[in-house]
Design a protein around this motif. Structure first.
Motif, mmCIF file in Angstrom:
data_model
loop_
_atom_site.group_PDB
_atom_site.id
_atom_site.type_symbol
_atom_site.label_atom_id
_atom_site.label_comp_id
_atom_site.label_asym_id
_atom_site.label_seq_id
_atom_site.Cartn_x
_atom_site.Cartn_y
_atom_site.Cartn_z
ATOM 1 N N THR A 53 -7.562 41.071 -14.877
ATOM 2 C CA THR A 53 -8.539 40.032 -14.546
ATOM 3 C C THR A 53 -9.134 40.283 -13.168
ATOM 4 O OG1 THR A 53 -6.936 38.586 -13.461
ATOM 5 C CG2 THR A 53 -7.162 38.373 -15.861
ATOM 6 N N THR A 54 -10.143 39.495 -12.814
ATOM 7 C CA THR A 54 -10.759 39.631 -11.494
ATOM 8 C C THR A 54 -9.716 39.407 -10.403
ATOM 9 O OG1 THR A 54 -12.892 38.843 -12.332
ATOM 10 C CG2 THR A 54 -12.541 38.742 -9.952
ATOM 11 N N LYS A 57 -7.324 42.497 -10.232
ATOM 12 C CA LYS A 57 -7.908 43.658 -9.570
ATOM 13 C C LYS A 57 -7.987 43.440 -8.056
ATOM 14 C CE LYS A 57 -10.656 44.953 -13.604
ATOM 15 N NZ LYS A 57 -12.021 45.026 -14.184
ATOM 16 N N THR A 58 -8.191 42.189 -7.656
ATOM 17 C CA THR A 58 -8.301 41.862 -6.235
ATOM 18 C C THR A 58 -6.973 42.010 -5.509
ATOM 19 O OG1 THR A 58 -10.097 40.289 -6.659
ATOM 20 C CG2 THR A 58 -8.902 40.038 -4.577
#
Length: 219
Positions: A53-54, A57-58
């Motif tokens: 998910t975003t 990845k962050t």
């Protein structure tokens, strides 16, 4: 989503301890004992990373280095689970907040909604025992002794100050976490049962100045 105050007698508990102290194991046991929800920020983060998910990845590189994930990311991720659990009996939160700044930010937000932490449980475990446990359960190549020692150092610098914060604002329970799992669970349950009988532990958004200390000495 419409935000509502927590149920009048919901139980809202925070587990505090260094990596390897047994927060997840004890949080699961406490959740079952009191019929509340175990919310583990680390598990949620790992799921986000696995799902790509975003958020995942962050934070992936940050997590792998043993550093702390930005406050805004964690608070956004936890908001809905905490609200939902508070409305259905309560929660035992594991892994957040990890700094006094995070605790203050969470207190402003959660306290105003009536879902703030009532009781903090600190699992006290010697460093060498923490390292032994972490090496034993190593998940991958990044779980080396150097990385583990770094994570413990980050805990000592960033998270340990939470003990003073919660002792002055909440009801802090101190537990010797180096003993067998069942003994640690028993100690936590007994102290929580005693603490939850206090009228002010059921008051939403109220700061508490009581402190229960037991089992502080490490065997």
């Amino acid at each position: 989503m419409t935000m509502q105050s927590a149920a009048p007698r919901s139980k809202r508990i925070l587990m505090v301890g260094a990596p390897g102290a047994g927060k997840g194991t004890q949080a699961n046991a406490i959740a079952k004992q009191f019929g509340i929800t175990h919310i583990a920020s680390g598990d949620l983060l790992r799921k986000h990373i696995a799902d790509g998910t975003t958020i995942g990845k962050t934070v992936e590189d940050i997590v792998n280095k043993g550093e702390l994930v930005p406050d805004a990311v964690i608070m956004d991720m936890l908001r809905k689970p905490v609200m939902a659990a508070s409305e259905t009996g309560g929660y035992v939160l594991d892994g957040f907040p990890r700094t006094v700044e995070q605790a203050e930010a969470a207190y402003r937000t959660a306290g105003s909604l009536g879902v703030g932490v009532q009781i903090a449980v600190h699992l006290d475990v010697p460093e060498e025992e923490l390292i032994r446990r972490m090496l034993e359960r190593a998940r991958g190549a990044d779980d080396t002794e150097d990385v583990i020692r770094h994570r413990i150092k980050v805990y000592e610098e960033k998270t340990r100050p939470l003990l003073e914060y919660y002792s002055s604002r909440e009801l802090l329970i101190q537990v010797n976490g180096a003993r067998p799992v069942s003994e640690v669970t028993w100690s936590i349950v007994v102290q929580l049962q005693r603490a939850l009988k206090r009228p002010n532990t059921h008051t939403s958004g109220t700061a508490h100045k009581n402190q229960a200390t037991a089992d502080k000495a490490v065997a």
